[in-house]
Motif scaffolding. Sequence first.
Motif, PDB file in Angstrom:
ATOM      1  N   ASP A   1       0.813  -1.350   0.015  1.00 10.80           N
ATOM      2  CA  ASP A   1       0.155  -0.098  -0.197  1.00 10.80           C
ATOM      3  C   ASP A   1       0.928   1.383   0.163  1.00 10.80           C
ATOM      4  O   ASP A   1       2.031   1.367  -0.027  1.00 10.80           O
ATOM      5  N   LYS A   2       0.504   2.273   0.171  1.00 10.26           N
ATOM      6  CA  LYS A   2       0.834   3.698  -0.042  1.00 10.26           C
ATOM      7  C   LYS A   2       0.383   4.535   0.954  1.00 10.26           C
ATOM      8  O   LYS A   2      -0.913   4.511   1.179  1.00 10.26           O
ATOM      9  N   GLY A   3       0.903   5.885   1.247  1.00  5.62           N
ATOM     10  CA  GLY A   3       0.207   6.845   1.909  1.00  5.62           C
ATOM     11  C   GLY A   3       0.120   6.302   3.632  1.00  5.62           C
ATOM     12  O   GLY A   3       0.924   5.547   4.036  1.00  5.62           O
ATOM     13  N   LYS A   4      -0.913   6.609   4.052  1.00  5.04           N
ATOM     14  CA  LYS A   4      -1.296   6.517   5.222  1.00  5.04           C
ATOM     15  C   LYS A   4      -1.565   4.831   5.578  1.00  5.04           C
ATOM     16  O   LYS A   4      -1.400   4.290   6.767  1.00  5.04           O
ATOM     17  N   ASP A   5      -2.033   4.133   4.684  1.00  7.64           N
ATOM     18  CA  ASP A   5      -2.343   2.734   4.864  1.00  7.64           C
ATOM     19  C   ASP A   5      -1.266   1.911   4.429  1.00  7.64           C
ATOM     20  O   ASP A   5      -1.460   0.637   4.648  1.00  7.64           O
ATOM     21  N   ALA A   6      -0.064   2.536   4.374  1.00  8.13           N
ATOM     22  CA  ALA A   6       1.184   1.515   4.142  1.00  8.13           C
ATOM     23  C   ALA A   6       1.735   0.721   5.429  1.00  8.13           C
ATOM     24  O   ALA A   6       1.597   1.370   6.630  1.00  8.13           O
TER      25      ALA A   6
ATOM     26  N   GLY B   1       2.079   4.143   7.746  1.00 11.51           N
ATOM     27  CA  GLY B   1       2.531   5.206   7.052  1.00 11.51           C
ATOM     28  C   GLY B   1       4.069   4.894   6.486  1.00 11.51           C
ATOM     29  O   GLY B   1       4.646   6.053   5.924  1.00 11.51           O
TER      30      GLY B   1
ATOM     31  N   ARG C   1       7.763   9.169   7.323  1.00  7.33           N
ATOM     32  CA  ARG C   1       7.993  10.456   6.946  1.00  7.33           C
ATOM     33  C   ARG C   1       9.365  10.635   7.526  1.00  7.33           C
ATOM     34  O   ARG C   1      10.275  10.056   6.976  1.00  7.33           O
TER      35      ARG C   1
ATOM     36  N   HIS D   1       6.993   4.701   4.046  1.00  8.56           N
ATOM     37  CA  HIS D   1       7.239   4.922   2.979  1.00  8.56           C
ATOM     38  C   HIS D   1       8.475   4.305   2.371  1.00  8.56           C
ATOM     39  O   HIS D   1       8.752   4.271   0.997  1.00  8.56           O
TER      40      HIS D   1
END
Length: 536
Positions: A130-135, A171, A192, A173
């Motif tokens: 997944d990507k973003g907050k669901d990663a 989240g 982040r 990345h």
Amino acid sequence: MLNRRSFSDVLPESPKSARKKEEARQAEFVRIGQALKLKTIVRGDAPTSLVTTGLCRKEPWESQSFCSTFPYEIVCADSWGQSLLVATDTTGVMLLDGETLPPVHVFDKTMAVKQMHVLEPQDLLITRADKGKDARIYVFRLSMLKRGLEERQLVRSKCDSRENKLEKTKGCHLYSINTHHGSELRIVAAIRNKLLLITRKQPRFEGLSAVAPGADSPVEEFQYIREICLCDPPVVMALVDGPTGENDNIICVAYKHQFDLINESTGDAYRLHHVDANRVNFVAAIDVYEDGEAGLLLCYNYICYYKKVCPFNGSTPMIQSNTSDFHFSWNQMPNAIVCAFPYILAFTTDSIEIRLVVNGNLVYTAVVPELQLAASRSDIYFVSSAPVSSASNCSSRDTSSHSSPQTPTGYEMPVFPSPLGDGEAACKHIFKIPLSNLVGRSIERPLKSPLVNKVLTAPAPAIVPPTPLISATHSLSLSRMEIKEIASRTRKELLGLTEEPSGKSDSGTVKQRRMSKKNTEEEPKARVLTSTNSDR
């Protein structure tokens, strides 16, 4: 003929004059020497032979076709034994076993995997999905996945993998693992501008039978150690092993216009290298080891910069002076870098550049359209939109005497088919470069960590173990003498300085000189030596 008779017997008509007899002998000497050289060239033992320098020679970086009809875009991949575990953009994760067997689905398209590592000695699969907050970072047992494939169970989905995700990595990345993970696996997850250090400790030779029944998920085996805050989100990360493994492990992170070193124990950051450029394209940070000392290959834009880094001494890392640093440039900007000693490979959008690690000299350039590196942790897999012809798999070095063999300037362009017509399906072609071919017979894999005692290894057999205990291609650990020896041997191969089997001609020359000594004692011996050198 030279083994049975002297040169005086070879001459059909022996002149009476000593001067004419010597001239005739020299002419016959040259003719026979040329015949011997021609036989040596045809046999393939001479440096100028086409068998060793032309289109018939097989280079260590020659690629093999692995799958020629793969219709999906590849996001990431990693080798699993002799197979390839591939994450696609539309159909999930599949296991490819070459041309013979069809792909087998492992996860469906709900698992959008962006990054993966297959660790067979640890019976572990690590993925970032997944990507973003669901990663999240997911961990699976390879034995459980293999059992599901053998029993032909339903394809796993994201819902079926809820027990396999590490909750605190929400989240994430980017993540990185340590290269040498025989006794302890370390994972650094970037969320982040925050780094989360995770470890998994277990016996190195833990058998599969030791796994508790019903423990399908290895999540409970991982420990969250600490969080480290950075000033910016990292783009590239690499974990560097300290010599003791106790409070001296380092994390190299790249962001903005700099590479920094982070102490895993304290979280203190120190500047390693500053990039003087308006725009920076970070490619990789590769940990390398020489004589137990750690170093880093910092790859960005067109540059590869080597920095030797000692462990933390008290509160600060000891960064060596510029005397041990070196750098070299690529002809094109790479998208990925792979280090397989003694070579380092750069994968660009349409070519593979191969150089020597020790000095950065260009060895070979292969033109591959729409190139993408898929996996490189053991064997190297890459994807192209067109099949590589036989010309691109053979040596195309320029053998002209005006150009340096270490930095060739001319290459033969491989022949590719014409573009696809309307309605034709665009299939991807997956190729494989065996790591054993690149590394060679002298060393199995020079990847010993500072934590591993240095052991002199005998020449490796032709068969490479399918599941090595230390699986990492982005590192090297050799003494300076070994590096110099390998570099010297590689240079001699490139220059064609292999010894010619000239024992017969030498013995014939000695025998000839003995037989003709009575008649030509007044002639200087230098003339015999001169004709020997000219014939060679």
